[in-house]
Every structure is written in C-alpha cells, then in structure tokens.
Design an enzyme around this catalytic site. Structure first.
Site, PDB file in Angstrom:
ATOM      1  N   LYS A 405       0.841  -1.201   0.000  1.00 47.40           N
ATOM      2  CA  LYS A 405       0.000   0.000   0.000  1.00 47.40           C
ATOM      3  C   LYS A 405       0.877   1.252   0.000  1.00 47.40           C
ATOM      4  O   LYS A 405       2.092   1.164   0.270  1.00 47.40           O
ATOM      5  CB  LYS A 405      -0.919  -0.019   1.224  1.00 47.40           C
ATOM      6  N   TYR A 631      14.633  32.017   4.280  1.00 50.03           N
ATOM      7  CA  TYR A 631      13.492  32.846   4.672  1.00 50.03           C
ATOM      8  C   TYR A 631      13.525  33.154   6.162  1.00 50.03           C
ATOM      9  O   TYR A 631      13.858  32.288   6.974  1.00 50.03           O
ATOM     10  CB  TYR A 631      12.176  32.117   4.371  1.00 50.03           C
TER      11      TYR A 631
HETATM   12  C1  PLP Z   1      -0.071  -1.708   6.734  1.00 49.33           C
HETATM   13  C2  PLP Z   1      -0.663  -2.952   7.178  1.00 49.33           C
HETATM   14  C3  PLP Z   1       0.133  -4.080   7.437  1.00 49.33           C
HETATM   15  C4  PLP Z   1       1.633  -4.082   7.373  1.00 49.33           C
HETATM   16  O1  PLP Z   1       2.202  -3.583   8.548  1.00 49.33           O
HETATM   17  P1  PLP Z   1       3.791  -3.554   8.760  1.00 49.33           P
HETATM   18  O2  PLP Z   1       3.976  -3.097  10.141  1.00 49.33           O
HETATM   19  O3  PLP Z   1       4.316  -2.576   7.763  1.00 49.33           O
HETATM   20  O4  PLP Z   1       4.290  -4.922   8.500  1.00 49.33           O
HETATM   21  C5  PLP Z   1      -0.513  -5.257   7.765  1.00 49.33           C
HETATM   22  N1  PLP Z   1      -1.861  -5.311   7.849  1.00 49.33           N
HETATM   23  C6  PLP Z   1      -2.646  -4.254   7.628  1.00 49.33           C
HETATM   24  C7  PLP Z   1      -4.118  -4.382   7.749  1.00 49.33           C
HETATM   25  C8  PLP Z   1      -2.083  -3.030   7.284  1.00 49.33           C
HETATM   26  O5  PLP Z   1      -2.857  -1.979   7.053  1.00 49.33           O
END
Ligand code: PLP
Length: 736
Positions: A405, A631
């Site tokens: 993701k 700035y």
């Molecule tokens: C993002 C996510 C993961 C992965 O988590 P990590 O700590 O990066 O391994 C697993 N399950 C769900 C539902 C997530 O949203």
C-alpha cells in the site's frame, strides 16, 4: 553502429573517412562526431538515430546526406513517440529527402522499410537474405561460432564462399549494405568484400571472448532491444542445436522500451524458452522475460530470476560447472551494465579491454545520471533478499502477503510487487482500488487484498479484476453482494475482526451473527479471516490478548464448518515477536523494506533498507560572517562559512517544521542544514567538507561511504515513525 563500421571499412579503401562516434544519443551524436572532422576527410558516415519526433528533420537540415541507409526499424520506440508508426514515419523522412543523384539502401526483408522506396527520389538498392527480389542477396548462409559464411548475388554477378568474422545471420544486412554503398562510389564488390573480411566484432556487439572453463563467451552487452536480442538468440540456437553445446543466456533489462517494456521482454523470454539450457535474468524488467519463459513451461530449474550482477554469478556457479561445452550469451541495455557479468566470466582478465564502456566508465556513468534534481533509488536486490529472509523466518508453509500500500511505502508499487512475488510472496495487500488497478495494469495477476474501505460503485471493477475486499459491515456487505450480482460475478472477500484495536473490523462479540448473515449473500465468497495488532511492536500483553480474542472467534467458526483458505493476523512486528500469530499467512510491509518496527521488534541482521533518497549540489559559495540564510533570516553565519544549496525542499516531502531532518550526507560526511527549508531549496554548511562542487551527489536518506542516515534517525528527530518518513517522500520525486 555495426552498419556504420561496415560502410566505413568499405569506403576507407578509397577515401579518407570520418565515422560516427561518441556515446550521446539522437541528434547530439552529430556534433560529437563532426567535432573531429578535418579538411582531409572526404566522407563522413553518420548515425541518424531519432529519439524524439522532429529530430530527423533537424538532422537532415543540418547535414543533407547523399546516401541513406535503413536496415531495420526497431520494434521498440522511446516513450517520446506515440506509437511505432510515428517512429517509422520519422525514419522514412531520411529516405524521402535524399537528392535524385543520391542512394537509398533499404532492407528488402522488412515490409515497412522496403516500402520507403516508393517515396524516394534517389536511386534505391535493396538488400536481403536468401529468397529473391532484393538487388543484393546473401544466400547459402553458414552460421558458425567464429564466423558467418555466405554467397553474394548482385545482378548477374555471383561471389561465392565469402565470410565475415561477425556473428549471426542478421549481421549480413550490414555487410550487404556496405557493399551497396561501395557500388555507388565505384568500389567493386570483390574489393568491398575483401575489406569486410577483415572487420572484427566491436566490443559488446556479439563479441566472442574466451570464457571461464574453456567456454565461449559472447559479449553482447553494449545495448539491447527485442529485435537485436531475438537475432542474438537465433544465432545461439543455430550454433547449439543438435550439438553437445549448452546454451546459456544471461539477460539484463532492455532499457528505453517505453510502453513496449512488458511485451518486448516477454517476447524474448518466450523465444529463450524454446531452446536455452540455462536462462538467467537480472533486474525487474528482465524478470518479465524469466516469467514468460516459465509461463511457456520452461523447466523452473533452468530459469533463474535475479536482481543483481552478483546473483547472476552466484547462479551460474550454483547451477553447474562451466566447461568448454558451454556458450554463454550475455546481453542487456546500457544501464543494466551486463559487461560486468562478462568481465567476471573472462578466462583472461586482460581481455576486459575488449568490453564496452570500459574506457569510458566516467562518461558512461555521467550519461546515466538522473535528469531530475532529486530522486529515490530502490535497491531491489536488497528487497529480494528481505523477502526471502521473511520466508526463512516464517517457514515455507506460511503464505506471505506482501503489503504494498501507499506505493509500497514510497518504494514504487509495481517494481516491489514483482520483486516480492518472484521471491516468495503469494498475495499482495493494498489500501485502495486504484492501487490495486495500478498493479493489474502492470500485468500482475497475483491475488490482491484491499485492506481499506472500497466504495460500492467500484464493485464492478473489483469483480472484473478479481480483487479481494475486506468485509466488516453487514449493510455494506449486502450492497457489495447486490453490485457483484449485477456485475455477473462472485466477490472474493476476507472478513476483518476487531480484536482490540478499535479501528476497521467487526466487533469480536458480533462475529458469529455477522457470518450467519453472510451465508445468505450468494455472490460473496469468504476466502479468509483476519485481524490487526495495535501493539505487537511494544506491549505484548495486549497483543496476546488480541490473539486470544481472535482465536475465540476463529475456532468456533471452523468447528461449525467454515473452511478459511487464509487466516492471518501478523504484521511485521507480530511476525517477529509473536510466532503464535502466524496462522497460515502473514501480512508484512515494513520488514520487507528492511526497517524494524521498533527497538523491541528488531529485524535480524540479514535485512537491509532498500531506499535511498538523493539530490545534487546546485551551488557552493562562501558567506561572510553575520550573513543571513533562508526565509526569515533565522540563521546567521557566525564566521566566514562555506555553504551549499540543494534543489530540494518541502514540496518534495522534505519536512520544514516544527523540525527538519537536521543533516544530510556529502562525500560520506554529515553536513548540517542551516536556515529554514524552502519549497524547493535548502542550504547546508560545508565548511568542514573540502572540495564540494556543483553536481556532487548528496544523500538525504540512506548510506554514503561509511556514514548513513536511516529512516529511524529521521523519525526520531521529527517525532514520528519510519513509516511516515518513507511515505511522505512525494510521488513527484522519481523512483529508479
Ligand atoms: C499496513 C498494514 C500491514 C503491514 O504492517 P507492517 O507493520 O508494515 O508490516 C498489515 N496489515 C494491515 C491491515 C495493514 O494496514
């Protein structure tokens, strides 16, 4: 370049010639060559290769050539052309604009090229292999491992028993073309053929070298497109077929194929699967060729998909001893640097002089330099190792759901997904329908779980693209069911249970009733059940309580006949700290990218971070004492200070406030950031670092020399976690 070389060999027998040289592409190659023109030169043989529309006309206007040669049209074209036809038209322009007393030499065997004759005002000579119809024909072709034999027919004349040290039938087009150009300038074919017999292969172009263990090494690493690669494979097949010889084919990424990348690599893989004894790919694009070979049922033990030069060599060693029965063909585009594979395989290290890009290492690397002032480099070899290390931790029985993701935590979803799938992951997880569609559009067919809310309106696409949704609400599930029925399909789903995180999911106490209602929804298939931990990186008591609650939901459901294909709970932290939570699948994100969730949930040594963020120095100067910087004049130099300006700022995702990153790496040393971060600029103090210059590489995140700045270091400074550091590098910063 072989054709240019061949024409030069023929013309140089009578005239002082200048031939195309240099590493620039497109029209820039002309001034690079013509800078070497002297009054003595009578002829110049120039390469007109177009990299964008309009370029051919510009070259014609500048040069007004007398003779034009088109041997073939590349199957691929760069991203700058809309389609192959536009590229063909651009090329044809050169032939159309030749003067009436000029000459066009065209391949008879390529329909598109042959038809260019229609629009030519100049005299036309066509060249072809075997068959009839062409003005110059090579026939009785003998393909050998050290040379290529042929007879030549030109009008009524026959020239028999000729040969060239160039390897491969396709090289005969260059030979015939050179003879034709010679004819135009009154050089007799016999004389031309004699000169061509002495023409040796160029470095990196089907160049035969002595390999390890007495093998024959064919270094073809100068450049690669599908056409030249298929031609090289045709040669390899011809010389190994029906003999003891083993055909080994090492392929690196073919670059600059634009929209043809996927198809071009697959074509090559399919061809290799027909006869190659060992096929090794290096890089993400070349992996597509490896995949295609496997899809053609090539035996898996004969295919190795790798992501580093070192892995190619490891693979060659692991497979079997290289002997004098082996012919090894090494090919790839310039950025794949496959000459490094050839180098490692040489019997005599002194032969490395015969490899391409060897003398021009600096030129080649500056040529490959990014054009964007700031970019992210992803080490896919490290990613591949991390994925394999995860499989080692969980064991082969546990399905790895690779979490990609947020553009694979900023690493680039498509490349990461492909790499993960090729190294042991079997399922992907994303956050939204558009992320899933990006993967499908890239040709990825693995199952994809969407772990976040999907609007009902998207259901048609979800069903059509065979995506998996998360269920957690009955009304929403009923709406999904209706939409799936209308779309004429069955929706794949995993049910999410809230076991104590208080976020998305069915409350554990309501799970049994939820499942009872789902039974009535005929267009929904329940493939899995899962939950998510809130504290597996820290508070294991709470995580264990969540695990207990999850089991209290799953166990009775299974007892009453639910047969979940996937039961999963563990993220990276739980994978490390809570083996009891592995069930039959784990959802891993952060660990795959080589980062530890926390001090209490550390990855083993085998893991390495895969992402480096770089930029270049835009200006270096010395400021007098008391001079403000940036700035708001929040910084003033205490003494005379040397500063450097970097072309990167918060509009690239480099945080401005309340804290910034503090420091960056220049020449392997830490340089402090001074003043405020601007939208596209920041300033560092380089008083302590000598010899800093414009264009020097700067590392914002990652390793440089022995020093490094980790995502965790930055997270500590900013008061956040590494996840946020990675995902806030904006998508406009290119990934490579
Ligand atoms: C993002 C996510 C993961 C992965 O988590 P990590 O700590 O990066 O391994 C697993 N399950 C769900 C539902 C997530 O949203």
């Amino acid at each position: 370049s072989i054709t240019v070389e061949a024409i030069n060999h023929v013309l140089a027998t009578q005239y002082p010639t200048l031939q195309s040289s240099g590493h620039l592409d497109g029209r820039l190659k002309l001034p690079q060559t013509l800078a070497k023109l002297t009054p003595e030169h009578r002829m110049a043989i120039l390469e007109f290769n177009t990299t964008q529309p309009g370029e051919m006309q510009a070259m014609i206007d500048a040069i007004q050539p007398q003779v034009g040669v088109v041997t073939n049209l590349r199957l691929a074209y760069t991203d700058r052309f809309e389609n192959p036809d536009q590229f063909a038209k651009e090329t044809a322009l050169m032939i159309e604009k030749l003067p009436p007393d000029g000459l066009a030499v065209l391949s008879y065997d390529d329909d598109q090229v042959r038809e260019m004759a229609i629009r030519a005002a100049a005299r036309v000579l066509t060249v072809g292999l075997e068959g009839f119809g062409a003005d110059l024909i090579a026939y009785n072709i003998v393909v050998g491992t050290t040379r290529t034999g042929f007879d030549l027919r030109y009008g009524d004349e026959r020239f028999v028993g000729r040969w060239t040290p160039l390897l491969g039938k396709h090289r005969l087009y260059s030979i015939l073309t050179a003879v034709a150009v010679g004819v135009h300038y009154e050089i007799a074919p016999t004389e031309a053929l004699r000169a061509l017999t002495e023409m040796q292969p160029l470095p990196g172009r089907m160049n035969p070298l002595n390999g390890n263990g007495g093998s024959l090494l064919i270094d073809d690493s100068f450049s690669a497109d599908p056409q030249s690669t298929l031609a090289a494979l045709e040669w390899l097949q011809a010389v190994t077929e029906g003999s003891q010889q083993r055909a080994i084919f090492v392929l690196g990424n073919m670059d600059n194929l634009g929209g043809f990348t996927q198809r071009g690599h697959r074509m090559v893989g399919q061809r290799a699967s027909e006869f190659v004894d060992m096929f090794i790919t290096e890089g993400t694009d070349a992996a597509l060729a490896g995949r295609a070979a496997l899809d053609q049922d090539m035996e898996p033990r004969k295919v190795a998909i790798t992501y580093s030069i070192q892995d190619v060599l490891n693979q060659l060693q692991a497979t079997s001893k290289i002997t004098s029965d082996d012919i090894i063909l090494v090919k790839g585009g310039p950025s794949a640097r496959m000459e490094l594979v050839s180098q490692a395989l040489l019997a005599d290290p002194a032969d490395e002089r015969q490899l391409p890009r060897n003398a021009q290492l600096t030129e080649a690397s500056s040529f490959l330099r990014p054009t964007h002032p700031s970019w992210v480099e992803i080490d896919l070899a490290a990613l591949a190792r991390n994925v394999r290390a995860i499989k080692d931790l969980t064991g082969p029985e546990i399905t790895l759901i690779a979490v990609v993701k947020a553009d694979a935590y900023g690493h680039g979803a498509v490349a990461v997904a492909r790499t993960a799938l090729l190294n042991g992951a079997a399922y992907l997880a994303v956050s939204s329908i558009n992320e899933a569609l990006e993967l499908r559009e890239a040709g990825i067919e693995a199952p994809i779980l969407i772990v976040n809310y999907v609007p009902v309106q998207a259901m048609r696409q979800v069903v059509r693209q065979n995506l998996t949704v998360t269920l957690y609400d009955l009304e929403l599930a009923r709406a999904y069911n209706r939409a799936a029925r209308e779309a004429g399909g069955v929706l794949k789903s995993h049910v999410k249970i809230d076991t104590g995180m208080g976020r998305l999911g069915v409350m554990a106490g309501e799970a049994v009733a939820f499942f009872r209602h789902l039974l009535n929804l005929n267009n929904i298939e329940i493939e899995g059940i899962y939950t998510h931990f809130s504290t597996a990186d820290d508070d294991l008591d709470h995580a264990n309580e969540q695990l207990r609650v999850f089991k209290s939901v799953v166990t009775p459901l299974r007892a009453s006949g639910y047969n979940f294909k996937y039961i999963h709970a563990a993220n990276t932290a739980a994978m490390l700290t809570l083996p009891a939570s592995h069930f039959n699948a784990v959802r891993v994100g952060l660990g795959m990218y080589g980062l530890s969730p926390s001090a209490k949930a550390r990855l083993p040594e085998a893991f390495t971070p895969a992402l480096t963020w770089k930029t270049m120095i835009a200006q270096v100067k010395t400021l007098p004492p008391g001079h403000p910087v940036g700035y708001g004049n929040t910084y003033r130099t205490a003494t005379q200070e040397r500063i450097a300006v970097l072309p990167v700022g918060y509009a690239n995702g480099f945080r401005r406030s309340p804290h910034h990153w503090g420091k960056v790496l220049v020449q392997g040393e830490f340089a402090p950031i001074i003043g405020r971060i601007s939208m596209e600029k920041l300033v560092i103090n380089v008083s302590q670092i000598p010899e800093v210059a414009i264009g020097d590489e700067v590392v914002l995140l990652g390793r440089q020399g022995n020093a490094r700045i980790t995502a965790d270091d930055i997270a500590d400074r900013l008061g956040t976690i590494s996840y946020e550091v990675l995902t806030t590098i904006l998508p406009r910063v290119p990934r490579r």
